[in-house]
Design an enzyme around this catalytic site. Sequence first.
Site, PDB file in Angstrom:
ATOM      1  CG  HIS A  96     -64.281-116.248  97.235  1.00 29.29           C
ATOM      2  ND1 HIS A  96     -63.090-116.047  96.595  1.00 29.29           N
ATOM      3  CD2 HIS A  96     -63.973-116.494  98.520  1.00 29.29           C
ATOM      4  CE1 HIS A  96     -62.108-116.162  97.485  1.00 29.29           C
ATOM      5  NE2 HIS A  96     -62.619-116.428  98.652  1.00 29.29           N
ATOM      6  CG  ASP A 163     -67.236-104.089  99.673  1.00 27.37           C
ATOM      7  OD1 ASP A 163     -67.091-103.033  99.046  1.00 27.37           O
ATOM      8  OD2 ASP A 163     -68.290-104.383 100.271  1.00 27.37           O
ATOM      9  CD  GLU A 279     -69.445-100.595 100.496  1.00 22.69           C
ATOM     10  OE1 GLU A 279     -69.446-101.184 101.598  1.00 22.69           O
ATOM     11  OE2 GLU A 279     -68.991-101.105  99.450  1.00 22.69           O
TER      12      GLU A 279
HETATM   13  P1  FAD Z   1     -67.006-118.394  91.606  1.00 18.31           P
HETATM   14  O1  FAD Z   1     -67.705-118.468  92.903  1.00 18.31           O
HETATM   15  O2  FAD Z   1     -65.949-119.383  91.365  1.00 18.31           O
HETATM   16  O3  FAD Z   1     -68.067-118.450  90.419  1.00 18.31           O
HETATM   17  C1  FAD Z   1     -69.284-117.757  90.480  1.00 18.31           C
HETATM   18  C2  FAD Z   1     -70.169-118.113  89.291  1.00 18.31           C
HETATM   19  O4  FAD Z   1     -69.589-117.599  88.109  1.00 18.31           O
HETATM   20  C3  FAD Z   1     -70.317-119.609  89.068  1.00 18.31           C
HETATM   21  O5  FAD Z   1     -71.589-119.854  88.535  1.00 18.31           O
HETATM   22  C4  FAD Z   1     -69.232-119.922  88.072  1.00 18.31           C
HETATM   23  O6  FAD Z   1     -69.517-121.074  87.320  1.00 18.31           O
HETATM   24  C5  FAD Z   1     -69.225-118.649  87.230  1.00 18.31           C
HETATM   25  N1  FAD Z   1     -67.905-118.315  86.715  1.00 18.31           N
HETATM   26  C6  FAD Z   1     -66.724-118.268  87.373  1.00 18.31           C
HETATM   27  N2  FAD Z   1     -65.750-117.871  86.543  1.00 18.31           N
HETATM   28  C7  FAD Z   1     -66.323-117.653  85.338  1.00 18.31           C
HETATM   29  C8  FAD Z   1     -65.841-117.233  84.079  1.00 18.31           C
HETATM   30  N3  FAD Z   1     -64.566-116.959  83.855  1.00 18.31           N
HETATM   31  N4  FAD Z   1     -66.735-117.124  83.063  1.00 18.31           N
HETATM   32  C9  FAD Z   1     -68.058-117.390  83.250  1.00 18.31           C
HETATM   33  N5  FAD Z   1     -68.542-117.812  84.410  1.00 18.31           N
HETATM   34  C10 FAD Z   1     -67.699-117.928  85.457  1.00 18.31           C
HETATM   35  N6  FAD Z   1     -69.501-109.473  95.228  1.00 18.31           N
HETATM   36  C11 FAD Z   1     -69.702-108.187  94.893  1.00 18.31           C
HETATM   37  O7  FAD Z   1     -70.325-107.885  93.882  1.00 18.31           O
HETATM   38  N7  FAD Z   1     -69.203-107.176  95.672  1.00 18.31           N
HETATM   39  C12 FAD Z   1     -68.466-107.418  96.786  1.00 18.31           C
HETATM   40  O8  FAD Z   1     -68.024-106.499  97.446  1.00 18.31           O
HETATM   41  C13 FAD Z   1     -68.235-108.768  97.152  1.00 18.31           C
HETATM   42  N8  FAD Z   1     -67.500-109.068  98.233  1.00 18.31           N
HETATM   43  C14 FAD Z   1     -67.269-110.357  98.549  1.00 18.31           C
HETATM   44  C15 FAD Z   1     -66.475-110.650  99.665  1.00 18.31           C
HETATM   45  C16 FAD Z   1     -66.196-111.956  99.989  1.00 18.31           C
HETATM   46  C17 FAD Z   1     -65.353-112.242 101.197  1.00 18.31           C
HETATM   47  C18 FAD Z   1     -66.741-113.005  99.210  1.00 18.31           C
HETATM   48  C19 FAD Z   1     -66.478-114.417  99.576  1.00 18.31           C
HETATM   49  C20 FAD Z   1     -67.538-112.742  98.119  1.00 18.31           C
HETATM   50  C21 FAD Z   1     -67.807-111.412  97.775  1.00 18.31           C
HETATM   51  N9  FAD Z   1     -68.599-111.090  96.680  1.00 18.31           N
HETATM   52  C22 FAD Z   1     -68.794-109.785  96.342  1.00 18.31           C
HETATM   53  C23 FAD Z   1     -69.289-112.133  95.922  1.00 18.31           C
HETATM   54  C24 FAD Z   1     -68.523-112.512  94.663  1.00 18.31           C
HETATM   55  O9  FAD Z   1     -68.682-111.531  93.675  1.00 18.31           O
HETATM   56  C25 FAD Z   1     -69.051-113.816  94.133  1.00 18.31           C
HETATM   57  O10 FAD Z   1     -68.784-114.823  95.060  1.00 18.31           O
HETATM   58  C26 FAD Z   1     -68.500-114.147  92.787  1.00 18.31           C
HETATM   59  O11 FAD Z   1     -69.025-115.380  92.430  1.00 18.31           O
HETATM   60  C27 FAD Z   1     -66.996-114.112  92.651  1.00 18.31           C
HETATM   61  O12 FAD Z   1     -66.377-115.211  93.216  1.00 18.31           O
HETATM   62  P2  FAD Z   1     -65.397-116.124  92.342  1.00 18.31           P
HETATM   63  O13 FAD Z   1     -64.541-115.311  91.476  1.00 18.31           O
HETATM   64  O14 FAD Z   1     -64.754-117.026  93.321  1.00 18.31           O
HETATM   65  O15 FAD Z   1     -66.435-116.917  91.415  1.00 18.31           O
END
Ligand code: FAD
Length: 522
Positions: A96, A163, A279
């Site tokens: 994400h 969120d 917010e």
């Molecule tokens: P990924 O995108 O898959 O990974 C993000 C990073 O973390 C990469 O560098 C990856 O290599 C690393 N990573 C993933 N898993 C691990 C692990 N287990 N250990 C170590 N490193 C790891 N963020 C907020 O803070 N607040 C919000 O309200 C918020 N709302 C969002 C709403 C939407 C619709 C979207 C798309 C994103 C939102 N985000 C928000 C952003 C979100 O926190 C980041 O995209 C975050 O990266 C989480 O996504 P993911 O779990 O898919 O991680």
Amino acid sequence: MAKHITIPKNFMTIFIVTFFMSNALATTLLPPNDIADRFHNDSETIKIASSDFGHIVQEIPAAVFYPNSIDDIASLVKYAYNNSVPINVAARGQAHSTWGQSLARDGVVVNMTSLENRLNGSGIIVSSDSSLGSYADVGGEQLWIDVLNTTLQYGLSPVSWVDYLYLTVGGTLSNAGISGQSFRFGPQISNVYELDVITGKGEFVTCSPKENSELYYAVLGGLGQFGIITRARIALEPAPKRVKWLRLFYSDFSAFTRDQESLISKNERRDNKALNYLEGMLLLNQGPQDLSFYPVSAYARINSLVTKYGIIYCLEAAKYYYDDRESRVEKELLDLLKGNLGFLPDFMFEKDVTYMEFLNRVRSSELFLRSKGQWEVPHPWLNLFVPESRILDFNSGVLKNIILKQKIPAGIVLIYPMNRNKWDYKMSVVIPDEDVFYVVSMLHSSGFNKWEAYDNQNKEILQFCDGAGIKVKPYLGHYETQEEWINHFGSKWESFRARKALFDPKMILSPGQRIFNNNWGV
Ligand code: FAD
């Protein structure tokens, strides 16, 4: 140059060896037999792992790794570390991210969600003890929605949220994890007692503020640079049942921010009279608004208000309550709002919803956008932390003079303050150096050929802030040079770099952040 390769699936081991031999120096290392069949490189798998929610950056990995266990991940990282040409490894939660942060060009992407299957429901375990109270041990691959559903069965809940709940625990803890609860409970990283981490050397380490603390503080907000989180121990509290949810409209930005700051100044964790959530967002005169929160009878007057002022600032607040405390919570809210707030008197809207409905509020928008084919589109997002002392300048210079004037439909723009004392300076994340700072999230969606217009606007915003001396810090950001990262980390850079040398000395983890192993443009 990124490479495309077509190799029969059954020759995965040969593929891995051949690929890395052709890619760089000759290597004699085979992936250990016990994990050789976890690598996949069929075209569909590679395609999915080459992109993320942003749909802007594309990086093609050599293979995607589907772990059956945490030991599998440790074996993979050891193999990648010991290889004569170290192999990049990126944990992928739900991808994400919006700027390629979970991608690994020519490396191995670890599909964390495949761990969910092997755990047979044991990925979230709720416990308690006399020193910590209630907590959940949660796999790094777990989604926050699943953490919520499981803990609610025990009448418990985490206190700090994001969120949108379909993000992974490892992914948000690698950033910070912020939402309207952060002003009072801190970001999600401030609510973690302990972690299991596989470092960049493939070592499995349990860490906490008392044990291996350097790794604990490095990993929280550490952008995946120091290790892969496989378990987090998350603080729990009794779960509320229902939520009073308010939106108040302002035409005057100073009144809006004054009220937000006054409301977040009441922020003790144990103060039951404080708000649980705060917010804010913009309603911009730039095309249709999402008015689904409001009664249909109010649509016309909301639209004419937005047309009249160009920007309306909407303060969003929530107060939780338990069982039969509805009348008391109404009174507490009235006490908080009474007399002092400067919102437009006829523009206060209220809802009473279940705790689950409140926390999972973004899901319905997601499903709606998916049904219209508008979810899997480019997301040139810009998230900034803005120092409180310059928020008025930010309003006039950015919100009014750039976003409103340029009339590129902005989508969702969030703006709300947080208290710095709820963040731990020892953690890797970087925030402005003021007691109160704002998060401003410009959550743009665009057509596939149109994201550059937003990217240009984002660059203009950053240039404006730089020129005006507004010391913003990007959140979930991306840079093109290491100098920019050094500038981002400021006084934290030396410790960030030293921790990298300690925990991921060959710089193989999360290359998509492009902090240490930037091969962008090669
Ligand atoms: P990924 O995108 O898959 O990974 C993000 C990073 O973390 C990469 O560098 C990856 O290599 C690393 N990573 C993933 N898993 C691990 C692990 N287990 N250990 C170590 N490193 C790891 N963020 C907020 O803070 N607040 C919000 O309200 C918020 N709302 C969002 C709403 C939407 C619709 C979207 C798309 C994103 C939102 N985000 C928000 C952003 C979100 O926190 C980041 O995209 C975050 O990266 C989480 O996504 P993911 O779990 O898919 O991680």
